[in-house]
Design a protein around this motif. Structure first.
Motif, PDB file in Angstrom:
ATOM      1  N   ASP A 185       2.497  -4.336   6.639  1.00 19.88           N
ATOM      2  CA  ASP A 185       3.606  -3.450   6.982  1.00 19.88           C
ATOM      3  C   ASP A 185       4.425  -3.064   5.749  1.00 19.88           C
ATOM      4  OD1 ASP A 185       4.339  -6.063   6.733  1.00 19.88           O
ATOM      5  OD2 ASP A 185       5.705  -6.093   8.442  1.00 19.88           O
ATOM      6  N   THR A 186       3.720  -2.889   4.621  1.00 14.97           N
ATOM      7  CA  THR A 186       4.370  -2.411   3.404  1.00 14.97           C
ATOM      8  C   THR A 186       4.734  -0.943   3.576  1.00 14.97           C
ATOM      9  OG1 THR A 186       3.129  -3.965   2.022  1.00 14.97           O
ATOM     10  CG2 THR A 186       4.081  -2.054   0.928  1.00 14.97           C
ATOM     11  N   VAL A 187       5.975  -0.599   3.255  1.00 14.66           N
ATOM     12  CA  VAL A 187       6.413   0.795   3.352  1.00 14.66           C
ATOM     13  C   VAL A 187       6.640   1.407   1.978  1.00 14.66           C
ATOM     14  CG1 VAL A 187       7.431   0.522   5.641  1.00 14.66           C
ATOM     15  CG2 VAL A 187       8.817   0.056   3.630  1.00 14.66           C
ATOM     16  N   LEU A 188       6.906   0.590   0.981  1.00 15.17           N
ATOM     17  CA  LEU A 188       7.121   1.071  -0.377  1.00 15.17           C
ATOM     18  C   LEU A 188       6.387   0.139  -1.333  1.00 15.17           C
ATOM     19  CD1 LEU A 188      10.431   2.385  -1.883  1.00 15.17           C
ATOM     20  CD2 LEU A 188       8.992   0.844  -3.203  1.00 15.17           C
ATOM     21  N   LEU A 189       5.498   0.704  -2.149  1.00 13.36           N
ATOM     22  CA  LEU A 189       4.678  -0.098  -3.056  1.00 13.36           C
ATOM     23  C   LEU A 189       4.817   0.446  -4.476  1.00 13.36           C
ATOM     24  CD1 LEU A 189       2.595  -2.291  -3.604  1.00 13.36           C
ATOM     25  CD2 LEU A 189       0.803  -0.670  -2.931  1.00 13.36           C
ATOM     26  N   ARG A 190       5.353  -0.389  -5.359  1.00 14.82           N
ATOM     27  CA  ARG A 190       5.540  -0.009  -6.765  1.00 14.82           C
ATOM     28  C   ARG A 190       4.544  -0.790  -7.616  1.00 14.82           C
ATOM     29  NH1 ARG A 190      11.099  -0.434  -5.071  1.00 14.82           N
ATOM     30  NH2 ARG A 190      12.138   1.603  -5.119  1.00 14.82           N
ATOM     31  N   LEU A 191       3.598  -0.059  -8.209  1.00 17.08           N
ATOM     32  CA  LEU A 191       2.594  -0.644  -9.097  1.00 17.08           C
ATOM     33  C   LEU A 191       2.686  -0.038 -10.497  1.00 17.08           C
ATOM     34  CD1 LEU A 191      -0.420  -0.545  -6.600  1.00 17.08           C
ATOM     35  CD2 LEU A 191       0.830  -2.581  -7.312  1.00 17.08           C
ATOM     36  N   ASP A 192       3.823   0.517 -10.835  1.00 16.13           N
ATOM     37  CA  ASP A 192       3.971   1.217 -12.104  1.00 16.13           C
ATOM     38  C   ASP A 192       4.045   0.250 -13.279  1.00 16.13           C
ATOM     39  OD1 ASP A 192       7.319   1.052 -12.592  1.00 16.13           O
ATOM     40  OD2 ASP A 192       6.592   0.832 -10.546  1.00 16.13           O
ATOM     41  N   HIS A 193       3.797   0.813 -14.486  1.00 13.33           N
ATOM     42  CA  HIS A 193       3.865   0.068 -15.740  1.00 13.33           C
ATOM     43  C   HIS A 193       2.952  -1.170 -15.714  1.00 13.33           C
ATOM     44  CE1 HIS A 193       7.569   2.495 -15.975  1.00 13.33           C
ATOM     45  NE2 HIS A 193       7.383   2.437 -17.289  1.00 13.33           N
ATOM     46  N   ASN A 194       1.696  -0.942 -15.360  1.00 10.48           N
ATOM     47  CA  ASN A 194       0.683  -1.989 -15.409  1.00 10.48           C
ATOM     48  C   ASN A 194      -0.525  -1.474 -16.190  1.00 10.48           C
ATOM     49  OD1 ASN A 194       1.527  -4.462 -13.768  1.00 10.48           O
ATOM     50  ND2 ASN A 194       2.010  -2.820 -12.325  1.00 10.48           N
ATOM     51  N   GLN A 195      -1.656  -2.137 -16.019  1.00 13.38           N
ATOM     52  CA  GLN A 195      -2.883  -1.760 -16.729  1.00 13.38           C
ATOM     53  C   GLN A 195      -4.010  -1.458 -15.747  1.00 13.38           C
ATOM     54  OE1 GLN A 195      -3.659  -5.014 -19.446  1.00 13.38           O
ATOM     55  NE2 GLN A 195      -1.517  -5.126 -20.067  1.00 13.38           N
ATOM     56  N   ILE A 196      -3.652  -0.914 -14.598  1.00 11.16           N
ATOM     57  CA  ILE A 196      -4.633  -0.600 -13.559  1.00 11.16           C
ATOM     58  C   ILE A 196      -5.511   0.557 -14.022  1.00 11.16           C
ATOM     59  CG2 ILE A 196      -4.937   0.152 -11.171  1.00 11.16           C
ATOM     60  CD1 ILE A 196      -2.251  -1.176 -10.548  1.00 11.16           C
ATOM     61  N   GLY A 197      -6.829   0.330 -14.054  1.00  4.06           N
ATOM     62  CA  GLY A 197      -7.738   1.337 -14.582  1.00  4.06           C
ATOM     63  C   GLY A 197      -8.483   2.146 -13.540  1.00  4.06           C
ATOM     64  N   ALA A 198      -8.408   1.758 -12.285  1.00  2.43           N
ATOM     65  CA  ALA A 198      -9.162   2.477 -11.246  1.00  2.43           C
ATOM     66  C   ALA A 198      -8.488   2.268  -9.892  1.00  2.43           C
ATOM     67  CB  ALA A 198     -10.607   2.003 -11.193  1.00  2.43           C
ATOM     68  N   VAL A 199      -8.697   3.244  -9.021  1.00  2.00           N
ATOM     69  CA  VAL A 199      -8.232   3.147  -7.629  1.00  2.00           C
ATOM     70  C   VAL A 199      -9.484   3.163  -6.748  1.00  2.00           C
ATOM     71  CG1 VAL A 199      -6.838   4.177  -5.812  1.00  2.00           C
ATOM     72  CG2 VAL A 199      -6.102   4.370  -8.190  1.00  2.00           C
ATOM     73  N   PRO A 200      -9.940   2.008  -6.297  1.00  2.00           N
ATOM     74  CA  PRO A 200     -11.163   1.969  -5.482  1.00  2.00           C
ATOM     75  C   PRO A 200     -10.984   2.737  -4.170  1.00  2.00           C
ATOM     76  CG  PRO A 200     -10.536  -0.234  -6.250  1.00  2.00           C
ATOM     77  CD  PRO A 200      -9.376   0.676  -6.513  1.00  2.00           C
ATOM     78  N   ASP A 201     -12.100   3.163  -3.608  1.00  4.19           N
ATOM     79  CA  ASP A 201     -12.055   3.817  -2.304  1.00  4.19           C
ATOM     80  C   ASP A 201     -11.474   2.861  -1.256  1.00  4.19           C
ATOM     81  OD1 ASP A 201     -13.125   6.044  -3.405  1.00  4.19           O
ATOM     82  OD2 ASP A 201     -15.153   5.736  -2.655  1.00  4.19           O
ATOM     83  N   GLN A 202     -10.575   3.404  -0.433  1.00  4.73           N
ATOM     84  CA  GLN A 202      -9.933   2.669   0.664  1.00  4.73           C
ATOM     85  C   GLN A 202      -9.155   1.448   0.159  1.00  4.73           C
ATOM     86  OE1 GLN A 202     -12.913   1.794   3.651  1.00  4.73           O
ATOM     87  NE2 GLN A 202     -13.160   3.945   4.185  1.00  4.73           N
ATOM     88  N   ALA A 203      -8.579   1.572  -1.031  1.00  4.98           N
ATOM     89  CA  ALA A 203      -7.796   0.466  -1.590  1.00  4.98           C
ATOM     90  C   ALA A 203      -6.540   0.187  -0.776  1.00  4.98           C
ATOM     91  CB  ALA A 203      -7.425   0.775  -3.043  1.00  4.98           C
TER      92      ALA A 203
END
Length: 282
Positions: free
Chosen positions: A90-108
């Motif tokens: 039930d996450t409504v706001l997700l902050r993943l900024d300022h990281n080293q994420i290199g890919a967004v997998p399908d259906q992540a």
């Protein structure tokens, strides 16, 4: 527990004091039971108001938003190299900024059916697949992909999104797939206007806004493919003709040599009987 003087407690009957002790113990047990119930109630309320440690990913902070009836999950500057797999449903706001994420997998984010805002800015994402945002199209309102390394996206990456998409400061390669993806963002003209071509199928479009590209890059790619096929077919045809010409010339050369060889052979000498027959006739 009983008073020292039975007479003061219950008069002449001794059993009355025992009943008083029982009542006292019963009151004590009831008070403790009520305390335990209140403690359990408090724990239940805390569990409802705050996510457990197993629900909140490592390096993130999860807080319940009383207005949106869900969790605000903040994982900013956590040195993440991939999207956390165990996020509160039930996450409504997700902050993943300022990281080293290199890919967004399908259906992540497929299980986050209440997600309204997703911040992936300042990461190292290079490309987006068709189902990168599958499952959150209906609820997502803001998607921040700015300051990444995105060069290309699938033509249907944004097709079903109704969110406001922010794509500033990415090294876009302007090609047919991007043109189709931008075409699917008709409701998001502001985002499309901010796409700058770092590279392009047309060199004169490099460094210019993508919306300034008037050429149909999909037809351009098709024409380029047709030209490549034509050149390939012409090359094969030229190779076949060259082989035929070489074959004919080689046969002509072999035939000439064979004829010269036959001419160089000495003629057969005439037999004596044949000479006598000729003289007799004469």
């Amino acid at each position: 527990m009983c008073v020292r003087d039975q007479r003061q407690c219950c008069g002449p009957r001794r059993g009355c004091c025992r009943r008083a002790v029982t009542m006292t113990l019963l009151d004590l047990w009831l008070s403790r039971s009520i305390s335990m119930c209140l403690l359990l109630q408090s724990l239940v309320l805390m569990a409802l108001c705050f996510p457990s440690a197993s629900m909140c990913p490592k390096g993130c902070i999860c807080q319940r938003d009383p207005h949106l009836h869900g969790f605000n999950v903040t994982c900013s500057q956590s040195r993440l190299k991939e999207i956390p797999p165990s996020l509160p449903v039930d996450t409504v706001l997700l902050r993943l900024d300022h990281n080293q994420i290199g890919a967004v997998p399908d259906q992540a984010f497929h299980g986050l059916r209440l997600l309204r805002e997703l911040n992936l800015s300042y990461n190292a994402v290079e490309t987006l697949g068709e189902a990168a945002f599958s499952g959150i199209e209906a609820t997502l309102q803001v998607l921040d992909l700015s300051h990444n390394r995105i060069t290309s996206v699938h033509k249907d990456a944004f097709a079903r999104l109704k969110a406001r998409v922010i794509v500033d400061d990415n090294p876009w390669h302007c090609d047919c797939a991007l043109q189709q993806a931008i075409g699917g963002m008709a409701h998001n003209h502001e985002a499309a206007a901010r796409v700058l071509c770092r590279s392009s199928e047309l060199r004169d479009q490099e460094g210019r806004p993508f919306l300034a590209v008037d050429t149909d890059l999909c037809n351009l790619a098709k024409r380029t493919t047709d030209y490549a096929m034509l050149v390939t077919m012409f090359g094969w045809f030229a190779m076949v003709i060259s082989y035929v010409v070489y074959y004919v010339r080689q046969n002509q050369e072999d035939a000439r040599r064979h004829l010269e060889y036959l001419k160089s052979l000495p003629s057969k000498p005439k037999k004596p009987d044949e000479a006598d027959d000729i003289s007799t006739v004469v």
